[in-house]
Design a protein around this motif. Structure first.
Motif, short mmCIF file in Angstrom:
data_model
loop_
_atom_site.label_atom_id
_atom_site.label_comp_id
_atom_site.label_asym_id
_atom_site.label_seq_id
_atom_site.Cartn_x
_atom_site.Cartn_y
_atom_site.Cartn_z
N GLY A 130 -17.28 -11.86 0.24
CA GLY A 130 -18.36 -10.93 -0.02
C GLY A 130 -18.17 -10.19 -1.32
N VAL A 131 -19.29 -9.71 -1.85
CA VAL A 131 -19.28 -8.86 -3.04
C VAL A 131 -20.27 -7.73 -2.82
CG1 VAL A 131 -18.63 -10.72 -4.62
CG2 VAL A 131 -21.04 -10.21 -4.25
N VAL A 132 -19.99 -6.59 -3.40
CA VAL A 132 -20.90 -5.45 -3.41
C VAL A 132 -21.13 -5.08 -4.86
CG1 VAL A 132 -21.23 -3.04 -2.75
CG2 VAL A 132 -20.12 -4.62 -1.16
N TYR A 133 -22.39 -5.25 -5.31
CA TYR A 133 -22.75 -5.05 -6.71
C TYR A 133 -21.81 -5.80 -7.65
CZ TYR A 133 -25.87 -1.50 -4.88
OH TYR A 133 -26.86 -0.84 -4.18
N GLY A 134 -21.50 -7.03 -7.24
CA GLY A 134 -20.70 -7.90 -8.08
C GLY A 134 -19.20 -7.78 -7.92
N PHE A 135 -18.75 -6.78 -7.18
CA PHE A 135 -17.31 -6.57 -7.01
C PHE A 135 -16.85 -7.16 -5.68
CE2 PHE A 135 -18.61 -3.16 -9.89
CZ PHE A 135 -17.68 -3.30 -10.91
N SER A 136 -15.81 -7.98 -5.72
CA SER A 136 -15.30 -8.63 -4.52
C SER A 136 -14.77 -7.60 -3.53
CB SER A 136 -14.18 -9.61 -4.88
OG SER A 136 -14.67 -10.65 -5.70
N ILE A 137 -14.99 -7.87 -2.26
CA ILE A 137 -14.47 -7.00 -1.21
C ILE A 137 -13.47 -7.77 -0.36
CG2 ILE A 137 -16.51 -5.54 -1.14
CD1 ILE A 137 -17.51 -7.10 1.24
N PRO A 138 -12.51 -7.07 0.26
CA PRO A 138 -11.46 -7.75 1.04
C PRO A 138 -12.02 -8.46 2.26
CG PRO A 138 -10.84 -5.48 0.52
CD PRO A 138 -12.30 -5.62 0.16
N ASN A 139 -11.25 -9.42 2.73
CA ASN A 139 -11.63 -10.20 3.90
C ASN A 139 -11.89 -9.33 5.11
OD1 ASN A 139 -11.67 -13.09 5.15
ND2 ASN A 139 -10.35 -11.93 6.52
N PHE A 140 -11.08 -8.29 5.32
CA PHE A 140 -11.23 -7.47 6.52
C PHE A 140 -12.54 -6.68 6.50
CE2 PHE A 140 -9.48 -4.09 3.86
CZ PHE A 140 -10.13 -2.96 4.32
N VAL A 141 -13.06 -6.38 5.31
CA VAL A 141 -14.34 -5.68 5.22
C VAL A 141 -15.47 -6.60 5.67
CG1 VAL A 141 -15.98 -4.54 3.68
CG2 VAL A 141 -13.52 -4.16 3.38
N VAL A 142 -15.39 -7.88 5.27
CA VAL A 142 -16.39 -8.85 5.72
C VAL A 142 -16.30 -9.00 7.23
CG1 VAL A 142 -17.22 -11.23 5.52
CG2 VAL A 142 -16.25 -10.07 3.52
N TRP A 143 -15.08 -9.05 7.76
CA TRP A 143 -14.90 -9.15 9.21
C TRP A 143 -15.51 -7.94 9.91
CZ3 TRP A 143 -12.30 -5.64 12.35
CH2 TRP A 143 -12.24 -5.99 13.71
N PHE A 144 -15.18 -6.74 9.46
CA PHE A 144 -15.64 -5.52 10.11
C PHE A 144 -17.15 -5.37 10.01
CE2 PHE A 144 -16.65 -0.98 10.18
CZ PHE A 144 -16.02 -0.59 11.35
N SER A 145 -17.72 -5.73 8.86
CA SER A 145 -19.14 -5.50 8.61
C SER A 145 -20.04 -6.54 9.25
CB SER A 145 -19.41 -5.46 7.10
OG SER A 145 -18.67 -4.45 6.47
N LYS A 146 -19.55 -7.80 9.33
CA LYS A 146 -20.46 -8.84 9.79
C LYS A 146 -19.82 -9.93 10.63
CE LYS A 146 -24.30 -11.66 7.97
NZ LYS A 146 -24.98 -12.15 6.75
N SER A 147 -18.64 -10.40 10.24
CA SER A 147 -18.06 -11.58 10.89
C SER A 147 -17.76 -11.37 12.37
CB SER A 147 -16.78 -11.98 10.16
OG SER A 147 -16.14 -13.05 10.81
N ARG A 148 -17.34 -10.18 12.75
CA ARG A 148 -16.92 -9.98 14.14
C ARG A 148 -18.09 -10.05 15.13
NH1 ARG A 148 -16.12 -3.54 15.15
NH2 ARG A 148 -17.72 -2.80 13.70
N ASP A 149 -19.28 -9.59 14.70
CA ASP A 149 -20.41 -9.55 15.64
C ASP A 149 -21.75 -9.90 15.03
OD1 ASP A 149 -21.01 -7.32 14.10
OD2 ASP A 149 -20.29 -5.89 15.59
N PHE A 150 -21.78 -10.36 13.78
CA PHE A 150 -23.01 -10.71 13.06
C PHE A 150 -24.04 -9.58 13.09
CE2 PHE A 150 -21.65 -14.88 12.07
CZ PHE A 150 -22.55 -15.38 11.13
N MET A 151 -23.54 -8.34 13.12
CA MET A 151 -24.38 -7.14 13.04
C MET A 151 -25.32 -6.99 14.22
SD MET A 151 -25.29 -7.44 8.97
CE MET A 151 -26.45 -6.07 9.00
#
Length: 368
Positions: A338-359
């Motif tokens: 994932g990226v936020v405004y072009g800046f890469s974000i860590p794997n755990f942020v993607v997990w917490f934000s979307k991967s664990r439950d698809f929001m």
């Protein structure tokens, strides 16, 4: 107080609900709002890749009755909102009239076009004519076919294709052959060209085979045809490569070559400023939930204030397509890229934000 204004919203999903929320926020103008959609429920389609492997318990958490949402959003306000379960057949901009499927004609003072886009396969998004039950049943049938299939091809290397490949890889690693045809130089090569290598590695770790630089097409129910004419057979083929704007009811002169709606920078039809657009049908937009929430809404809200509420003192805000993307793509249950405004974000942020439950726990916030 001025007399009641009549506003029609065409659509029944994310963009239509967002438009309704903006409209009912005013205390200055009384609105009689009619929402026209063939679906009687909004659907959180963001969750479809997860629903394909986990739908019996989860699917009911992704649909929300429109009538209940309209009652909730207008309760305690000046406004009235009604859902007409139908599709739009024609719009007469000069006469300010919308014609629906049964031939009935509805007049408006302002028209909001938020009818979205559908996919080649019925599983990814709501249809423009069929109701939501058609989409949900298509998901259930596809899920059942996934369970029975030994080999699965996914056409499309964008977010939907990659997320689906990740979900299937995580669920069936080593037990099914899963092949992703990206149609480009690599998975997510268009939205995230700098992350192709990372995405490729994550998919391969889940046992997904990746075929790049091949534009393929589905032939029949079980055959993939490659550019050189060779074929590969699969038990199941999932098409995740194209959106079709739901704009068949609009005249050609307001559409671009791709059939998306042409507007000014403020989302108004160029010759009819009483008609305002929002969501996936915009030629200017990025056809994503992130774009709708964070980039389109500010422009839309100002246009509504000016054109619907009559606040001529408001300063219209032009839409500017972001030069740096914001995108989160789960690849399996343990994270993604994932990226936020072009800046890469860590794997755990993607997990917490979307991967664990698809929001899915946040679905009601977007659909009600």
């Amino acid at each position: 107080m001025a007399s009641t204004k009549s506003v029609i919203i065409v659509g029944g999903s994310f963009a239509a609900i967002a438009a309704l929320k903006t409209l009912v926020a005013t205390k200055e103008v009384k609105l009689d709002i009619t929402l026209i959609s063939p679906n009687d429920k909004a659907f959180f389609n963001v969750a479809v890749p997860r629903l394909l492997v986990e739908n019996e318990v989860t699917i009911e958490k992704t649909v929300f009755p429109l009538d209940e949402s309209l009652d909730k959003l207008t309760k305690g306000t000046l406004h009235k909102a009604t859902h007409v379960k139908s599709s739009v057949k024609h719009v007469e901009f000069n006469g300010k009239v919308v014609t629906i499927a049964d031939g009935s004609k509805l007049s408006y003072d302002n028209l909001i076009l938020a009818s979205g886009a559908r996919s080649v396969s019925p599983i990814w998004k709501l249809d423009s004519v069929e109701n939501v039950d058609f989409t949900l049943e298509s998901i259930r049938q596809t899920s059942d076919r996934i369970q029975k299939a030994r080999s699965i091809a996914i056409i499309g290397g964008g977010t939907t294709g990659v997320e689906t490949a990740g979900e299937l890889g995580h669920e069936f690693k080593g037990r099914k052959k899963i092949v992703l045809y990206t149609g480009s130089s690599g998975p997510l090569s268009i939205p995230l060209p700098g992350h192709v290598s990372s995405v490729t590695d994550k998919l391969k770790q889940l046992g997904v085979e990746i075929v790049n630089n091949q534009l393929v097409k589905k032939q029949g129910e079980s055959t993939i045809v490659l550019e050189d004419g060779t074929t590969r057979d699969f038990d199941l083929i999932l098409e995740a490569q194209k959106l079709i704007p739901n704009t068949e009811y609009l005249p050609n002169e307001v559409l671009d070559k791709r059939r998306y709606v042409i507007t000014d920078d403020y989302f108004r039809l160029r010759d009819f400023h009483d008609v305002i657009c929002l969501g996936d049908i915009l030629a200017l937009g990025q056809q994503s939930l992130v774009d709708l929430v964070y980039n389109q809404n500010p422009t839309f809200s100002k246009a509504i204030a000016y054109e619907v509420f009559g606040d001529t003192k408001v300063k219209l805000t032009p839409y500017v397509k972001p030069s740096r993307p914001t995108i989160l793509v789960p690849i399996g249950r343990n994270g993604g890229v994932g990226v936020v405004y072009g800046f890469s974000i860590p794997n755990f942020v993607v997990w917490f934000s979307k991967s664990r439950d698809f929001m899915i726990p946040k679905a009601s916030g977007y659909c009600t």
